[in-house]
Design a protein around this motif. Structure first.
Motif, PDB file in Angstrom:
ATOM      1  N   LEU A 193       0.836  -1.196   0.000  1.00 61.66           N
ATOM      2  CA  LEU A 193       0.000   0.000   0.000  1.00 61.66           C
ATOM      3  C   LEU A 193       0.875   1.251   0.000  1.00 61.66           C
ATOM      4  O   LEU A 193       2.056   1.188   0.352  1.00 61.66           O
ATOM      5  CB  LEU A 193      -0.903   0.022   1.244  1.00 61.66           C
ATOM      6  CG  LEU A 193      -1.937  -1.094   1.386  1.00 61.66           C
ATOM      7  CD1 LEU A 193      -2.611  -0.996   2.742  1.00 61.66           C
ATOM      8  CD2 LEU A 193      -2.959  -1.039   0.266  1.00 61.66           C
ATOM      9  N   PRO A 194       0.295   2.398  -0.362  1.00 61.00           N
ATOM     10  CA  PRO A 194       1.054   3.646  -0.256  1.00 61.00           C
ATOM     11  C   PRO A 194       1.454   3.927   1.193  1.00 61.00           C
ATOM     12  O   PRO A 194       0.725   3.570   2.130  1.00 61.00           O
ATOM     13  CB  PRO A 194       0.072   4.705  -0.764  1.00 61.00           C
ATOM     14  CG  PRO A 194      -0.965   3.969  -1.532  1.00 61.00           C
ATOM     15  CD  PRO A 194      -1.058   2.617  -0.918  1.00 61.00           C
ATOM     16  N   VAL A 195       2.597   4.558   1.365  1.00 58.49           N
ATOM     17  CA  VAL A 195       3.005   4.983   2.709  1.00 58.49           C
ATOM     18  C   VAL A 195       1.913   5.847   3.333  1.00 58.49           C
ATOM     19  O   VAL A 195       1.639   5.775   4.534  1.00 58.49           O
ATOM     20  CB  VAL A 195       4.343   5.738   2.636  1.00 58.49           C
ATOM     21  CG1 VAL A 195       4.671   6.400   3.974  1.00 58.49           C
ATOM     22  CG2 VAL A 195       5.471   4.801   2.221  1.00 58.49           C
ATOM     23  N   ALA A 196       1.262   6.647   2.490  1.00 52.95           N
ATOM     24  CA  ALA A 196       0.176   7.508   2.965  1.00 52.95           C
ATOM     25  C   ALA A 196      -0.930   6.702   3.634  1.00 52.95           C
ATOM     26  O   ALA A 196      -1.573   7.185   4.576  1.00 52.95           O
ATOM     27  CB  ALA A 196      -0.400   8.317   1.807  1.00 52.95           C
ATOM     28  N   ALA A 197      -1.175   5.481   3.157  1.00 52.01           N
ATOM     29  CA  ALA A 197      -2.236   4.658   3.744  1.00 52.01           C
ATOM     30  C   ALA A 197      -1.948   4.334   5.196  1.00 52.01           C
ATOM     31  O   ALA A 197      -2.849   4.360   6.045  1.00 52.01           O
ATOM     32  CB  ALA A 197      -2.397   3.361   2.940  1.00 52.01           C
ATOM     33  N   TYR A 198      -0.691   4.040   5.507  1.00 50.28           N
ATOM     34  CA  TYR A 198      -0.309   3.705   6.880  1.00 50.28           C
ATOM     35  C   TYR A 198      -0.392   4.935   7.784  1.00 50.28           C
ATOM     36  O   TYR A 198      -0.836   4.842   8.936  1.00 50.28           O
ATOM     37  CB  TYR A 198       1.097   3.116   6.907  1.00 50.28           C
ATOM     38  CG  TYR A 198       1.216   1.806   6.160  1.00 50.28           C
ATOM     39  CD1 TYR A 198       1.026   0.588   6.801  1.00 50.28           C
ATOM     40  CD2 TYR A 198       1.516   1.780   4.801  1.00 50.28           C
ATOM     41  CE1 TYR A 198       1.133  -0.614   6.128  1.00 50.28           C
ATOM     42  CE2 TYR A 198       1.620   0.587   4.105  1.00 50.28           C
ATOM     43  CZ  TYR A 198       1.427  -0.607   4.773  1.00 50.28           C
ATOM     44  OH  TYR A 198       1.522  -1.801   4.084  1.00 50.28           O
ATOM     45  N   VAL A 199       0.050   6.077   7.260  1.00 49.67           N
ATOM     46  CA  VAL A 199      -0.001   7.316   8.050  1.00 49.67           C
ATOM     47  C   VAL A 199      -1.450   7.671   8.374  1.00 49.67           C
ATOM     48  O   VAL A 199      -1.795   7.970   9.527  1.00 49.67           O
ATOM     49  CB  VAL A 199       0.682   8.466   7.294  1.00 49.67           C
ATOM     50  CG1 VAL A 199       0.502   9.783   8.062  1.00 49.67           C
ATOM     51  CG2 VAL A 199       2.154   8.172   7.080  1.00 49.67           C
ATOM     52  N   VAL A 200      -2.309   7.632   7.357  1.00 46.79           N
ATOM     53  CA  VAL A 200      -3.705   8.005   7.565  1.00 46.79           C
ATOM     54  C   VAL A 200      -4.424   6.976   8.425  1.00 46.79           C
ATOM     55  O   VAL A 200      -5.337   7.318   9.189  1.00 46.79           O
ATOM     56  CB  VAL A 200      -4.414   8.213   6.216  1.00 46.79           C
ATOM     57  CG1 VAL A 200      -5.903   8.469   6.412  1.00 46.79           C
ATOM     58  CG2 VAL A 200      -3.778   9.382   5.464  1.00 46.79           C
ATOM     59  N   ALA A 201      -4.029   5.704   8.339  1.00 45.72           N
ATOM     60  CA  ALA A 201      -4.624   4.684   9.212  1.00 45.72           C
ATOM     61  C   ALA A 201      -4.332   4.994  10.676  1.00 45.72           C
ATOM     62  O   ALA A 201      -5.186   4.807  11.551  1.00 45.72           O
ATOM     63  CB  ALA A 201      -4.102   3.299   8.844  1.00 45.72           C
ATOM     64  N   LEU A 202      -3.108   5.473  10.959  1.00 47.84           N
ATOM     65  CA  LEU A 202      -2.785   5.892  12.323  1.00 47.84           C
ATOM     66  C   LEU A 202      -3.648   7.083  12.744  1.00 47.84           C
ATOM     67  O   LEU A 202      -4.165   7.128  13.860  1.00 47.84           O
ATOM     68  CB  LEU A 202      -1.305   6.259  12.422  1.00 47.84           C
ATOM     69  CG  LEU A 202      -0.310   5.097  12.458  1.00 47.84           C
ATOM     70  CD1 LEU A 202       1.117   5.625  12.354  1.00 47.84           C
ATOM     71  CD2 LEU A 202      -0.480   4.277  13.727  1.00 47.84           C
ATOM     72  N   LEU A 203      -3.794   8.042  11.822  1.00 47.24           N
ATOM     73  CA  LEU A 203      -4.631   9.199  12.121  1.00 47.24           C
ATOM     74  C   LEU A 203      -6.087   8.789  12.315  1.00 47.24           C
ATOM     75  O   LEU A 203      -6.801   9.371  13.139  1.00 47.24           O
ATOM     76  CB  LEU A 203      -4.526  10.230  10.992  1.00 47.24           C
ATOM     77  CG  LEU A 203      -3.150  10.877  10.788  1.00 47.24           C
ATOM     78  CD1 LEU A 203      -3.190  11.844   9.610  1.00 47.24           C
ATOM     79  CD2 LEU A 203      -2.694  11.595  12.047  1.00 47.24           C
ATOM     80  N   PHE A 204      -6.526   7.796  11.556  1.00 49.86           N
ATOM     81  CA  PHE A 204      -7.902   7.302  11.665  1.00 49.86           C
ATOM     82  C   PHE A 204      -8.152   6.749  13.067  1.00 49.86           C
ATOM     83  O   PHE A 204      -9.212   6.972  13.661  1.00 49.86           O
ATOM     84  CB  PHE A 204      -8.131   6.225  10.610  1.00 49.86           C
ATOM     85  CG  PHE A 204      -9.541   5.727  10.533  1.00 49.86           C
ATOM     86  CD1 PHE A 204     -10.606   6.600  10.364  1.00 49.86           C
ATOM     87  CD2 PHE A 204      -9.816   4.364  10.600  1.00 49.86           C
ATOM     88  CE1 PHE A 204     -11.910   6.138  10.284  1.00 49.86           C
ATOM     89  CE2 PHE A 204     -11.114   3.896  10.516  1.00 49.86           C
ATOM     90  CZ  PHE A 204     -12.163   4.779  10.358  1.00 49.86           C
ATOM     91  N   GLY A 205      -7.155   6.048  13.619  1.00 51.60           N
ATOM     92  CA  GLY A 205      -7.281   5.572  14.988  1.00 51.60           C
ATOM     93  C   GLY A 205      -7.299   6.719  15.983  1.00 51.60           C
ATOM     94  O   GLY A 205      -8.127   6.764  16.888  1.00 51.60           O
ATOM     95  N   LEU A 206      -6.381   7.685  15.786  1.00 54.31           N
ATOM     96  CA  LEU A 206      -6.313   8.825  16.700  1.00 54.31           C
ATOM     97  C   LEU A 206      -7.567   9.677  16.653  1.00 54.31           C
ATOM     98  O   LEU A 206      -7.892  10.367  17.626  1.00 54.31           O
ATOM     99  CB  LEU A 206      -5.088   9.679  16.362  1.00 54.31           C
ATOM    100  CG  LEU A 206      -3.725   9.012  16.610  1.00 54.31           C
ATOM    101  CD1 LEU A 206      -2.597   9.924  16.132  1.00 54.31           C
ATOM    102  CD2 LEU A 206      -3.550   8.672  18.087  1.00 54.31           C
TER     103      LEU A 206
END
Length: 263
Positions: free
Chosen positions: A186-199
């Motif tokens: 997946l894009p690196v962006a997907a992992y970053v936004v997934a963390l933000l989605f949790g936060l």
């Protein structure tokens, strides 16, 4: 022999490709987190204000507040997508009908599984004790039940427009690159936004038991990656919208059934 020539069986389990991480990449990630709050908080505040000033009209139905907040957030999300199209035209917001397979069947199966997993993760103590989960949902009328199920399903379009369509679309251009973990690429962006989605679910720590709040952080991150996986394969937001909305509705629907059966 280069890494690109290695057979799949000899490729590293974790691999980063195409990442151009510059000093200002951190700034883009921070601004993405700020933008997330700017899109979520005002809509929630506007919904709360309108609900509180018309509480008698809405008959004290909490789901109406959730519906209003969702509506305002969808509007702000669509406006933000329009701005992104002008400012960052190379970003793909995936807000289109799938050009090929819709992946609707897979999305339904994934959403149903998500709902069951969230049910167990959130309410396992009550499930083991056969006591009614305290979901705070009104089950005294068909209208209230339908209202809660409706706003849960609407979380799919709402949050996928903001998190996957806007934030992933924008960050994939500003911080390009892909991260492969095993077979998940997946894009690196997907992992970053997934963390933000949790936060984005931080308020769960303020109102819910600790086990429920921690569980939400874990599965929100996992679901965030799953939604991008569906989005990339279908080249559309439709599949993650279906999975997201159905997952939330399935969990809440079962909780209401258990409240009626065990309450």
């Amino acid at each position: 022999m280069t890494d690109l020539a290695l057979p799949p069986s000899r490729r590293p389990f974790v691999e980063v490709t195409g990442l151009r991480f510059r000093p200002w990449s951190i700034l883009w990630i921070v601004l993405t987190a700020v933008l997330m709050q700017l899109l979520l908080v005002p809509g929630r505040a506007a919904g709360a204000w309108l609900y509180k000033h018309n509480i008698e009209l809405f008959q004290h139905q909490i789901w109406v507040f959730v519906a209003l907040a969702t509506l305002f957030q969808i509007i702000t999300g669509l406006v933000a997508l329009a701005v992104m199209r002008r400012v960052l035209p190379q970003a793909d917001n995936h807000l289109r009908w799938p050009p090929g397979r819709t992946y609707a069947g897979l999305s339904i199966a994934v959403g149903a599984a998500m709902g069951l997993i969230m049910l167990v993760a959130d309410y396992w103590p009550q499930l083991l004790a056969h006591t009614a989960p305290d979901g705070g949902y009104d089950i005294t009328s068909a209208g209230a039940i339908a209202g809660w199920l409706g706003v849960m399903a609407a979380a799919g379009p709402n949050e996928e427009i903001i998190f996957r369509g806007l934030l992933v679309g924008m960050l994939a251009v500003l911080v390009p690159g892909r991260l492969r973990i095993g077979r998940l690429d997946l894009p690196v962006a997907a992992y970053v936004v997934a963390l933000l989605f949790g936060l984005a679910h931080y308020d769960s720590f303020l109102h819910n038991p600790l086990n429920l709040a921690i569980a939400q952080q874990i599965y929100a991150f996992a679901w965030g990656l799953t939604y991008v996986w569906l989005m990339e394969r279908s080249r559309s937001l439709l599949a993650p919208m279906i999975a997201h909305g159905l997952g939330d509705a399935v969990e809440v629907g079962i909780v209401m059934l258990l409240m009626a059966a065990w309450g």
